[in-house]
Write a protein that holds these residues in place. Structure first.
Motif, PDB file in Angstrom:
ATOM      1  N   GLN A 242       0.838  -1.208   0.000  1.00 36.66           N
ATOM      2  CA  GLN A 242       0.000   0.000   0.000  1.00 36.66           C
ATOM      3  C   GLN A 242       0.871   1.256   0.000  1.00 36.66           C
ATOM      4  O   GLN A 242       0.594   2.206  -0.724  1.00 36.66           O
ATOM      5  N   VAL A 243       1.918   1.262   0.804  1.00 38.51           N
ATOM      6  CA  VAL A 243       2.808   2.419   0.865  1.00 38.51           C
ATOM      7  C   VAL A 243       3.508   2.621  -0.477  1.00 38.51           C
ATOM      8  O   VAL A 243       3.612   3.753  -0.964  1.00 38.51           O
ATOM      9  N   CYS A 244       3.960   1.552  -1.113  1.00 30.92           N
ATOM     10  CA  CYS A 244       4.608   1.665  -2.427  1.00 30.92           C
ATOM     11  C   CYS A 244       3.656   2.274  -3.443  1.00 30.92           C
ATOM     12  O   CYS A 244       4.050   3.119  -4.255  1.00 30.92           O
ATOM     13  N   ARG A 245       2.398   1.867  -3.402  1.00 29.70           N
ATOM     14  CA  ARG A 245       1.407   2.434  -4.320  1.00 29.70           C
ATOM     15  C   ARG A 245       1.218   3.939  -4.057  1.00 29.70           C
ATOM     16  O   ARG A 245       1.182   4.748  -4.983  1.00 29.70           O
ATOM     17  N   LEU A 246       1.122   4.327  -2.797  1.00 27.13           N
ATOM     18  CA  LEU A 246       0.963   5.743  -2.447  1.00 27.13           C
ATOM     19  C   LEU A 246       2.184   6.559  -2.865  1.00 27.13           C
ATOM     20  O   LEU A 246       2.040   7.699  -3.332  1.00 27.13           O
TER      21      LEU A 246
ATOM     22  N   MET B  85      16.557   9.836  -2.989  1.00 26.76           N
ATOM     23  CA  MET B  85      17.351   9.014  -2.081  1.00 26.76           C
ATOM     24  C   MET B  85      16.371   8.155  -1.292  1.00 26.76           C
ATOM     25  O   MET B  85      15.447   8.660  -0.666  1.00 26.76           O
ATOM     26  N   ALA B  86      16.578   6.855  -1.357  1.00 25.46           N
ATOM     27  CA  ALA B  86      15.710   5.903  -0.678  1.00 25.46           C
ATOM     28  C   ALA B  86      16.553   5.170   0.369  1.00 25.46           C
ATOM     29  O   ALA B  86      17.622   5.645   0.759  1.00 25.46           O
ATOM     30  N   PHE B  87      16.098   4.030   0.814  1.00 32.09           N
ATOM     31  CA  PHE B  87      16.861   3.218   1.761  1.00 32.09           C
ATOM     32  C   PHE B  87      16.478   1.765   1.545  1.00 32.09           C
ATOM     33  O   PHE B  87      15.399   1.458   1.059  1.00 32.09           O
ATOM     34  N   HIS B  88      17.398   0.880   1.884  1.00 32.76           N
ATOM     35  CA  HIS B  88      17.098  -0.546   1.799  1.00 32.76           C
ATOM     36  C   HIS B  88      16.471  -0.946   3.123  1.00 32.76           C
ATOM     37  O   HIS B  88      17.029  -0.657   4.188  1.00 32.76           O
ATOM     38  N   PRO B  89      15.293  -1.597   3.100  1.00 35.52           N
ATOM     39  CA  PRO B  89      14.651  -1.953   4.365  1.00 35.52           C
ATOM     40  C   PRO B  89      15.513  -2.905   5.183  1.00 35.52           C
ATOM     41  O   PRO B  89      16.217  -3.747   4.645  1.00 35.52           O
ATOM     42  N   PHE B  90      15.425  -2.723   6.493  1.00 36.99           N
ATOM     43  CA  PHE B  90      16.232  -3.514   7.415  1.00 36.99           C
ATOM     44  C   PHE B  90      15.335  -4.011   8.545  1.00 36.99           C
ATOM     45  O   PHE B  90      14.512  -3.259   9.071  1.00 36.99           O
TER      46      PHE B  90
ATOM     47  N   LEU C 179       9.347  -1.147   6.942  1.00 34.05           N
ATOM     48  CA  LEU C 179       8.467  -1.230   5.791  1.00 34.05           C
ATOM     49  C   LEU C 179       9.321  -1.434   4.523  1.00 34.05           C
ATOM     50  O   LEU C 179      10.369  -0.809   4.395  1.00 34.05           O
ATOM     51  N   ASP C 180       8.891  -2.294   3.616  1.00 38.15           N
ATOM     52  CA  ASP C 180       9.665  -2.603   2.407  1.00 38.15           C
ATOM     53  C   ASP C 180       9.232  -1.695   1.254  1.00 38.15           C
ATOM     54  O   ASP C 180       8.179  -1.878   0.664  1.00 38.15           O
ATOM     55  N   ILE C 181      10.074  -0.706   0.936  1.00 34.73           N
ATOM     56  CA  ILE C 181       9.762   0.221  -0.163  1.00 34.73           C
ATOM     57  C   ILE C 181      10.459  -0.184  -1.462  1.00 34.73           C
ATOM     58  O   ILE C 181      10.398   0.545  -2.448  1.00 34.73           O
ATOM     59  N   PHE C 182      11.103  -1.354  -1.476  1.00 32.29           N
ATOM     60  CA  PHE C 182      11.888  -1.697  -2.662  1.00 32.29           C
ATOM     61  C   PHE C 182      11.068  -1.870  -3.940  1.00 32.29           C
ATOM     62  O   PHE C 182      11.559  -1.548  -5.024  1.00 32.29           O
TER      63      PHE C 182
ATOM     64  N   GLY D 250       8.806  10.877   5.394  1.00 39.47           N
ATOM     65  CA  GLY D 250       8.978   9.790   6.344  1.00 39.47           C
ATOM     66  C   GLY D 250       8.209   8.566   5.876  1.00 39.47           C
ATOM     67  O   GLY D 250       7.129   8.681   5.298  1.00 39.47           O
ATOM     68  N   ILE D 251       8.762   7.394   6.116  1.00 34.55           N
ATOM     69  CA  ILE D 251       8.159   6.120   5.712  1.00 34.55           C
ATOM     70  C   ILE D 251       7.913   5.297   6.971  1.00 34.55           C
ATOM     71  O   ILE D 251       8.854   5.000   7.710  1.00 34.55           O
ATOM     72  N   ALA D 252       6.636   4.917   7.203  1.00 31.78           N
ATOM     73  CA  ALA D 252       6.336   4.211   8.447  1.00 31.78           C
ATOM     74  C   ALA D 252       5.035   3.429   8.357  1.00 31.78           C
ATOM     75  O   ALA D 252       4.183   3.717   7.520  1.00 31.78           O
ATOM     76  N   PHE D 253       4.907   2.466   9.242  1.00 28.48           N
ATOM     77  CA  PHE D 253       3.614   1.841   9.489  1.00 28.48           C
ATOM     78  C   PHE D 253       2.825   2.819  10.352  1.00 28.48           C
ATOM     79  O   PHE D 253       3.418   3.579  11.139  1.00 28.48           O
TER      80      PHE D 253
END
Length: 192
Positions: free
Chosen positions: A32-36, A50-55, A59-62, A160-163
């Motif tokens: 859902q977050v990737c779609r948004l 600039m993104a980040f690799h999920p750890f 949340l997985d934005i890849f 910001g990226i979050a649940f």
């Protein structure tokens, strides 16, 4: 109780709660977050993100990262330099150029990646532990993102990226903390 203790307790509680999210929910919310992210006009116009690799339980934005690359956008991932307590972004060209960094996070291998041109940066997707709807963010305690963002000549769009369970009423802030422009969770994209 001092601010450092308050932040440490909050960080610990939210990370435990995030870790407890069932894998199916984490996967559904990440989609859902990737779609948004893909639907956001400001991100769609960005030349370099600039993104980040999920750890861990992040949340997985890849899927969004790969979609943005197919749209022709330049994607950067940060390399963490603990000795200097700073981030250096490199152009992401595919998973083949990643290596595990000091914290176990997949990062660009400088031998295979090109350092990013900071003058091109239009947007930064920022990870963290806790967020609020006023632009507040609490990271993992190293200050890497605040330090990196403070060095930029012009301000990119900061998201910001979050649940949604990571969103609280008010994040404890310090003078050096940089506020975000937006926040995306599985519940929506919020301007701050």
């Amino acid at each position: 109780m001092n601010l450092k203790s308050v932040k440490q307790q909050l960080r610990s509680r939210i990370m435990d709660e995030r870790k407890a999210l069932p894998a199916a929910e984490r996967s559904e919310y990440s989609a859902q977050v990737c779609r948004l992210l893909a639907e956001n006009e400001q991100l769609a116009r960005a030349r370099a993100i600039m993104a980040f690799h999920p750890f861990g339980a992040e949340l997985d934005i890849f899927p969004f990262v790969e979609e943005a690359r197919t749209r022709g956008q330049e994607i950067w991932l940060p390399l963490t330099l603990p000795s200097d307590r700073r981030l250096i972004p490199y152009r992401y060209e595919g998973k083949h150029m990643l290596k595990q960094g000091v914290y176990g996070i997949w990062e660009p291998d400088p031998a295979m990646a090109q350092e990013a041109d900071l003058s091109k940066l239009d947007a930064v997707l920022v990870p963290g532990v806790a967020f609020d709807r006023q632009g507040g963010r609490m990271g993992y305690g190293g200050g890497y993102y605040d330090r990196f963002l403070a060095t930029l000549g012009s301000r990119p769009f900061l998201v910001g990226i979050a649940f949604s369970m990571q969103v609280i009423d008010k994040v404890p802030r310090e003078p050096h903390d940089i506020c975000l422009d937006g926040l995306v969770t599985e519940s929506g994209f919020f301007q701050t």
